[in-house]
Design a protein around this motif. Structure first.
Motif, PDB file in Angstrom:
ATOM      1  N   GLY A 261      -3.180  -5.127  10.862  1.00 29.41           N
ATOM      2  CA  GLY A 261      -3.014  -3.761   9.191  1.00 29.41           C
ATOM      3  C   GLY A 261      -4.360  -3.735   8.894  1.00 29.41           C
ATOM      4  O   GLY A 261      -4.572  -3.077  10.162  1.00 29.41           O
ATOM      5  N   THR A 262      -4.104  -3.125   7.525  1.00 36.53           N
ATOM      6  CA  THR A 262      -5.259  -2.286   7.796  1.00 36.53           C
ATOM      7  C   THR A 262      -6.428  -2.642   7.986  1.00 36.53           C
ATOM      8  O   THR A 262      -7.614  -1.396   8.324  1.00 36.53           O
ATOM      9  CB  THR A 262      -5.223  -2.482   5.600  1.00 36.53           C
ATOM     10  N   ALA A 263      -6.920  -3.853   8.589  1.00 31.06           N
ATOM     11  CA  ALA A 263      -8.070  -3.977   9.218  1.00 31.06           C
ATOM     12  C   ALA A 263      -8.371  -3.070  10.251  1.00 31.06           C
ATOM     13  O   ALA A 263      -9.738  -3.219  11.294  1.00 31.06           O
ATOM     14  CB  ALA A 263      -7.672  -5.731   9.018  1.00 31.06           C
TER      15      ALA A 263
ATOM     16  N   ILE B  83     -12.611  -8.410  12.804  1.00 26.61           N
ATOM     17  CA  ILE B  83     -12.368  -7.636  11.222  1.00 26.61           C
ATOM     18  C   ILE B  83     -11.379  -8.057  10.845  1.00 26.61           C
ATOM     19  O   ILE B  83     -10.217  -8.096  11.072  1.00 26.61           O
ATOM     20  CB  ILE B  83     -11.733  -6.111  10.651  1.00 26.61           C
ATOM     21  N   SER B  84     -11.595  -8.683   9.766  1.00 25.11           N
ATOM     22  CA  SER B  84     -10.955 -10.067   8.507  1.00 25.11           C
ATOM     23  C   SER B  84     -10.831  -9.628   6.931  1.00 25.11           C
ATOM     24  O   SER B  84     -12.187 -10.144   6.793  1.00 25.11           O
ATOM     25  CB  SER B  84     -10.277 -11.199   9.201  1.00 25.11           C
ATOM     26  N   GLN B  85     -10.527  -8.552   5.975  1.00 21.14           N
ATOM     27  CA  GLN B  85     -11.059  -9.523   4.191  1.00 21.14           C
ATOM     28  C   GLN B  85     -10.901 -10.925   4.348  1.00 21.14           C
ATOM     29  O   GLN B  85     -12.364 -11.428   4.146  1.00 21.14           O
ATOM     30  CB  GLN B  85     -10.374  -8.599   4.111  1.00 21.14           C
ATOM     31  N   SER B  86     -10.166 -11.230   4.512  1.00 20.35           N
ATOM     32  CA  SER B  86      -9.796 -12.771   3.914  1.00 20.35           C
ATOM     33  C   SER B  86     -10.906 -13.947   5.078  1.00 20.35           C
ATOM     34  O   SER B  86     -10.939 -14.805   4.483  1.00 20.35           O
ATOM     35  CB  SER B  86      -8.292 -13.736   4.377  1.00 20.35           C
ATOM     36  N   GLY B  87     -11.053 -13.743   6.661  1.00 22.62           N
ATOM     37  CA  GLY B  87     -11.161 -14.516   7.544  1.00 22.62           C
ATOM     38  C   GLY B  87     -10.100 -15.336   7.291  1.00 22.62           C
ATOM     39  O   GLY B  87     -10.788 -16.704   8.789  1.00 22.62           O
ATOM     40  N   GLU B  88      -9.469 -15.417   7.133  1.00 27.24           N
ATOM     41  CA  GLU B  88      -8.243 -16.705   7.856  1.00 27.24           C
ATOM     42  C   GLU B  88      -7.032 -16.242   8.431  1.00 27.24           C
ATOM     43  O   GLU B  88      -6.451 -16.685   8.939  1.00 27.24           O
ATOM     44  CB  GLU B  88      -7.639 -17.067   6.261  1.00 27.24           C
ATOM     45  N   THR B  89      -6.728 -14.327   8.493  1.00 30.14           N
ATOM     46  CA  THR B  89      -5.590 -15.009   9.531  1.00 30.14           C
ATOM     47  C   THR B  89      -5.196 -15.185  10.945  1.00 30.14           C
ATOM     48  O   THR B  89      -6.160 -15.053  10.730  1.00 30.14           O
ATOM     49  CB  THR B  89      -5.123 -12.789   9.560  1.00 30.14           C
ATOM     50  N   MET B  90      -4.410 -15.993  10.146  1.00 28.14           N
ATOM     51  CA  MET B  90      -3.962 -16.019  11.360  1.00 28.14           C
ATOM     52  C   MET B  90      -3.841 -15.972  12.787  1.00 28.14           C
ATOM     53  O   MET B  90      -4.329 -16.691  13.758  1.00 28.14           O
ATOM     54  CB  MET B  90      -3.066 -17.624  11.446  1.00 28.14           C
TER      55      MET B  90
ATOM     56  N   ALA C 179      -2.270  -5.466  -1.069  1.00 29.04           N
ATOM     57  CA  ALA C 179      -3.243  -4.544  -0.414  1.00 29.04           C
ATOM     58  C   ALA C 179      -4.219  -3.978  -0.373  1.00 29.04           C
ATOM     59  O   ALA C 179      -4.473  -4.176  -1.361  1.00 29.04           O
ATOM     60  CB  ALA C 179      -2.203  -3.726  -1.046  1.00 29.04           C
ATOM     61  N   SER C 180      -4.779  -4.215   0.642  1.00 26.75           N
ATOM     62  CA  SER C 180      -6.400  -3.826   0.765  1.00 26.75           C
ATOM     63  C   SER C 180      -6.720  -2.517   0.343  1.00 26.75           C
ATOM     64  O   SER C 180      -6.540  -1.317   0.985  1.00 26.75           O
ATOM     65  CB  SER C 180      -6.570  -4.606   2.229  1.00 26.75           C
ATOM     66  N   THR C 181      -7.726  -2.261  -0.694  1.00 28.51           N
ATOM     67  CA  THR C 181      -7.948  -1.315  -0.202  1.00 28.51           C
ATOM     68  C   THR C 181     -10.826  -1.258  -0.334  1.00 28.51           C
ATOM     69  O   THR C 181     -10.221  -0.841   0.078  1.00 28.51           O
ATOM     70  CB  THR C 181      -7.993  -1.097  -2.356  1.00 28.51           C
TER      71      THR C 181
ATOM     72  N   LEU D 126       0.741   2.708   5.122  1.00 31.74           N
ATOM     73  CA  LEU D 126       0.888   1.351   5.181  1.00 31.74           C
ATOM     74  C   LEU D 126       0.765   1.007   3.718  1.00 31.74           C
ATOM     75  O   LEU D 126       1.644   0.589   3.075  1.00 31.74           O
ATOM     76  CB  LEU D 126       0.008   0.916   6.128  1.00 31.74           C
ATOM     77  N   LYS D 127      -0.064   2.027   3.301  1.00 33.07           N
ATOM     78  CA  LYS D 127      -0.258   1.246   1.813  1.00 33.07           C
ATOM     79  C   LYS D 127       1.157   1.634   1.061  1.00 33.07           C
ATOM     80  O   LYS D 127       1.888   0.881   0.412  1.00 33.07           O
ATOM     81  CB  LYS D 127      -1.435   1.870   0.704  1.00 33.07           C
ATOM     82  N   LEU D 128       1.376   3.023   1.162  1.00 35.20           N
ATOM     83  CA  LEU D 128       2.707   3.949   0.191  1.00 35.20           C
ATOM     84  C   LEU D 128       3.778   2.291   0.874  1.00 35.20           C
ATOM     85  O   LEU D 128       4.871   2.349  -0.358  1.00 35.20           O
ATOM     86  CB  LEU D 128       3.032   4.768   0.804  1.00 35.20           C
ATOM     87  N   LYS D 129       4.163   2.389   1.572  1.00 34.53           N
ATOM     88  CA  LYS D 129       5.037   1.106   2.385  1.00 34.53           C
ATOM     89  C   LYS D 129       4.966   0.174   2.149  1.00 34.53           C
ATOM     90  O   LYS D 129       5.824  -0.557   0.888  1.00 34.53           O
ATOM     91  CB  LYS D 129       6.062   0.975   3.398  1.00 34.53           C
ATOM     92  N   GLU D 130       3.915  -0.694   1.675  1.00 33.69           N
ATOM     93  CA  GLU D 130       3.663  -2.237   1.601  1.00 33.69           C
ATOM     94  C   GLU D 130       3.996  -2.175   0.032  1.00 33.69           C
ATOM     95  O   GLU D 130       4.303  -2.955  -0.492  1.00 33.69           O
ATOM     96  CB  GLU D 130       2.203  -1.853   1.752  1.00 33.69           C
ATOM     97  N   ILE D 131       3.740  -1.014  -1.243  1.00 37.75           N
ATOM     98  CA  ILE D 131       3.522  -1.044  -2.317  1.00 37.75           C
ATOM     99  C   ILE D 131       4.844  -0.585  -3.437  1.00 37.75           C
ATOM    100  O   ILE D 131       4.948  -1.127  -3.949  1.00 37.75           O
ATOM    101  CB  ILE D 131       1.679  -1.277  -3.216  1.00 37.75           C
TER     102      ILE D 131
HETATM  103  C1  F6R Z   1      -2.764  -3.980   3.988  1.00 39.31           C
HETATM  104  C2  F6R Z   1      -3.022  -5.516   4.368  1.00 39.31           C
HETATM  105  C3  F6R Z   1      -2.715  -6.118   5.483  1.00 39.31           C
HETATM  106  C4  F6R Z   1      -4.506  -6.767   6.020  1.00 39.31           C
HETATM  107  C5  F6R Z   1      -4.157  -7.569   7.050  1.00 39.31           C
HETATM  108  C6  F6R Z   1      -4.794  -8.767   7.733  1.00 39.31           C
HETATM  109  O1  F6R Z   1      -2.503  -3.229   2.828  1.00 39.31           O
HETATM  110  O2  F6R Z   1      -4.148  -5.603   3.595  1.00 39.31           O
HETATM  111  O3  F6R Z   1      -2.010  -5.335   6.253  1.00 39.31           O
HETATM  112  O4  F6R Z   1      -5.147  -5.629   5.370  1.00 39.31           O
HETATM  113  O5  F6R Z   1      -2.671  -8.980   6.644  1.00 39.31           O
HETATM  114  O6  F6R Z   1      -5.803  -9.120   6.492  1.00 39.31           O
HETATM  115  P1  F6R Z   1      -6.991  -9.589   6.795  1.00 39.31           P
HETATM  116  O7  F6R Z   1      -7.755  -9.018   6.534  1.00 39.31           O
HETATM  117  O8  F6R Z   1      -7.292 -11.073   5.708  1.00 39.31           O
HETATM  118  O9  F6R Z   1      -7.595 -10.205   7.776  1.00 39.31           O
END
Ligand code: F6R
Length: 617
Positions: free
Chosen positions: A305-307, A350-357, A403-405, A489-494
């Motif tokens: 996704g965004t990452a 790259i992962s915001q959450s660090g948990e994306t499977m 939504a990741s910003t 992506l951001k527009l369709k997502e929210i």
């Molecule tokens: C879009 C969004 C997702 C995440 C994706 C990866 O706004 O938030 O596309 O970027 O699910 O998530 P992380 O970064 O947590 O691995």
């Protein structure tokens, strides 16, 4: 996906569980429930389909007897629809045992058949209830020893899971386990907590323990015991949560997304902090890895996704400054196609959450095949960094809106720091170029603030006018291309509007057929100062779509007069060096998506069908 919280202590647990769930609701919000061992020693449970507020209202109308041991869950449905029945907790042993779960138990069908042949009757369609019934059976087989029964149960499960359980015969005890799914411990005074992430308990304690893969934890008010799935004692890593509870509060903003967009300058500034040195970049966490960086012949960036779009932007910097070829791959595609990997490949996740499977599995796959792994992550103690050889944390602070910003701009910043660090180590960056890039990086937070101050209201107004739009296209070239993808992506997502991002040069190879009179098209225009050739190419693309009736909204540098005659709307960003435009151009696109979703009356923080942390494949 799914948020989990557990509490044992001396305080009434319901409020603690409910406020923990409120902080975890971003992980899933199609149903929620809590179970509490009441003062009278019996287990009470309440669960409701819908957002947490439905459960909260229900509890306010008909309170559940309170007690000092409890577990709570907020769900993103996998097995079984989002109904009251399928909501967690799931009960077994005549309602005395409660279980909550995040993840997917892959062998649930086979276990269910086995339990049914033993006489078990199921009340839901979930895989979780299978774990609950199995635990009840093991509980009696193990002389009512909850921890031993839990160990026997998790050893029978395949797939990914975080499980918490409690039994009314054992007030003051909550057991938990994790495999490929997150679980952290919060340490209090005479009380302890479990959570999917630290947000679950940060208002009570900032002292935490990260549990490793395939480990079991038992918490009581005075103690925490961590063992592996075979029962061996395990040492766990303590860490201090670096942000406070207020960081994860809305704090007067209309939405978390609004707050997080406003924090984009800080996300960049905090990610830079401590990593810039006298006109160069040195990331302290990467000390000792010079040999590795000199030896690599390829970098593979994996993310979703965004990452992944941040990764696509980072590719330009890594190739230009560190002179290493870079491939950017969606994590879920990467590991199913037998990629070529060796010790000279550095896999950057790259992962915001660090948990994306998907990303976690791709990291593990790469490691097993001999590649070195480096994680860019925003969440302390998360699974992906723990599974990687090196970590560069982004310091965007907690991101709650789905939504990741702010994490996106922090990820690009971290990738640029990495590119400059590796370029310095490999000797591919002349000192003056390093100094120039450091100055550009330092200027980014101020430039994002400029956009927020100068353009936010205008972009929001534009979004209001466009609230009835059915489709929006986004075009960009070079580093502007991933920004076009991110804007779409951001527009369709929210806002649930059809949106597509294209490389501007690709338009005439097909997508231009979509242009009809009135079609809104956002175009990210490269700098005429730094990239005159690219700039002129994009202006030609604008003319091509204008000729076919498109309504053109450009994101362009202030002072770019060449673009004005061809634009219906111009959104300004400050002048920035060639690779730094993405960090600025994305800001109006984030504001636009948020403005349009708000104008449509949608919940920008919790868009339908989504969850923030995607912990299933
Ligand atoms: C879009 C969004 C997702 C995440 C994706 C990866 O706004 O938030 O596309 O970027 O699910 O998530 P992380 O970064 O947590 O691995």
């Amino acid at each position: 996906m799914c948020g989990i919280v557990g509490y044992v202590g001396s305080r009434p647990s319901q409020n603690i569980l409910m406020s923990g769930l409120a902080r975890l609701e971003y992980r899933g919000y199609d149903s929620a429930g809590i179970a509490v061992i009441g003062e009278d020693g019996t287990l009470g449970m309440r669960k409701r389909a819908g957002k947490l507020s439905v459960l909260r209202d229900d509890l306010a109308r008909t309170p559940l007897p309170d007690g000092t041991t409890g577990i709570g869950h907020t769900r993103w449905a996998t097995h079984g629809g989002p109904t009251d029945r399928n909501a967690h907790p799931h009960l077994a042993d005549d309602g005395k045992l409660a279980v909550i779960h995040n993840g997917i138990i892959e062998n649930f069908a086979e276990l269910k058949a086995e339990l049914e042949s033993d006489g078990a009757v199921f009340a839901s369609e979930t895989d979780t209830e299978v774990a609950a019934q199995l635990l009840a059976r093991e509980y009696h087989r193990n002389g009512d020893d909850l921890e031993a029964a839990f160990r026997a149960t998790v050893n029978r499960l395949d797939g990914a899971f975080t499980l918490l359980a409690m039994h009314e015969d054992h007030p003051g005890l909550v057991v938990g386990a994790r495999r490929n799914s997150p679980l952290v411990i919060g340490l209090g005074e005479g009380e302890n907590f479990l959570g999917s992430d630290v947000a679950a308990f940060v208002e009570h304690t900032r002292s935490a323990l990260a549990i490793g893969q395939d480990q079991i934890v038992a918490i009581t008010p005075d103690g925490v015991r961590v063992t592996d799935f075979d029962g061996g004692e395990v040492e766990v890593e303590p860490f201090e949560v670096t942000w406070d509870a207020a960081a994860a509060e809305k704090g007067g903003w209309p939405s978390f997304m609004a707050k997080e967009v406003s924090e984009e300058p800080d996300a960049v500034a905090n990610t830079l902090r401590g990593r810039l040195r006298e006109n160069t970049v040195a990331i302290p966490e990467l000390d000792g890895l010079d040999e590795l960086f000199r030896g690599i012949h390829r970098i593979v960036v994996i993310a979703c996704g965004t990452a992944a779009y941040a990764g696509q932007v980072g590719k330009y910097a890594l190739e230009q400054w560190a002179r290493v070829p870079v491939d950017v791959e969606l994590a879920h595609e990467f590991r199913y196609r037998d990629p070529v990997l060796d010790a000279g490949t550095l896999v950057v996740s790259i992962s915001q959450s660090g948990e994306t499977m998907d990303t976690l599995m791709a990291v593990k796959y790469a490691r097993e095949r001999g590649a070195k792994t480096l994680s860019i992550c925003n969440t302390q103690g998360a699974t992906i960094p723990r599974e990687s050889d090196a970590i560069v944390y982004t310091h965007a602070g907690p991101e709650v809106a789905v939504a990741s910003t702010k994490a996106f701009v922090a990820q690009i910043t971290a990738l640029y720091l990495l590119a400059l660090h590796v370029g310095r180590v490999r000797g591919t960056l002349p000192a003056d170029v390093q100094a120039q890039q450091v100055a550009e990086l330092e200027a980014v937070p101020g430039k994002i603030s400029w956009i927020l101050e100068r353009e936010q209201e205008r972009v929001t107004q534009l979004a209001r006018w466009m609230a009835d739009t059915r489709s929006v296209l986004f075009l960009g070239r070079h580093v502007g291309f991933p920004i076009a993808l991110e804007g779409a992506l951001k527009l369709k997502e929210i806002s649930y509007i059809h949106a597509e991002g294209f490389a501007a040069g690709e338009l005439k190879h097909g997508p231009i057929a979509l242009i009809e009179p009135g079609q809104p098209v956002f175009v990210i225009v490269p700098s005429p100062v730094f990239s005159a050739q690219l700039h002129d190419k994009v202006v030609s693309n604008i003319q091509e779509i204008r000729a076919r009736g498109a309504r053109v909204i450009v994101v362009a540098e202030e002072g770019d007069a060449a673009v004005l005659p061809f634009a219906d709307e111009v959104l300004h960003i400050p002048l920035a060096g060639p690779l730094f435009e993405p960090l600025l151009a994305v800001v109006p696109l984030h504001i636009f998506a948020m403005g349009l979703a708000t104008a449509k009356g949608l919940d920008v923080d919790q868009p339908r069908n989504l969850a923030k942390s995607v912990t299933v494949e």
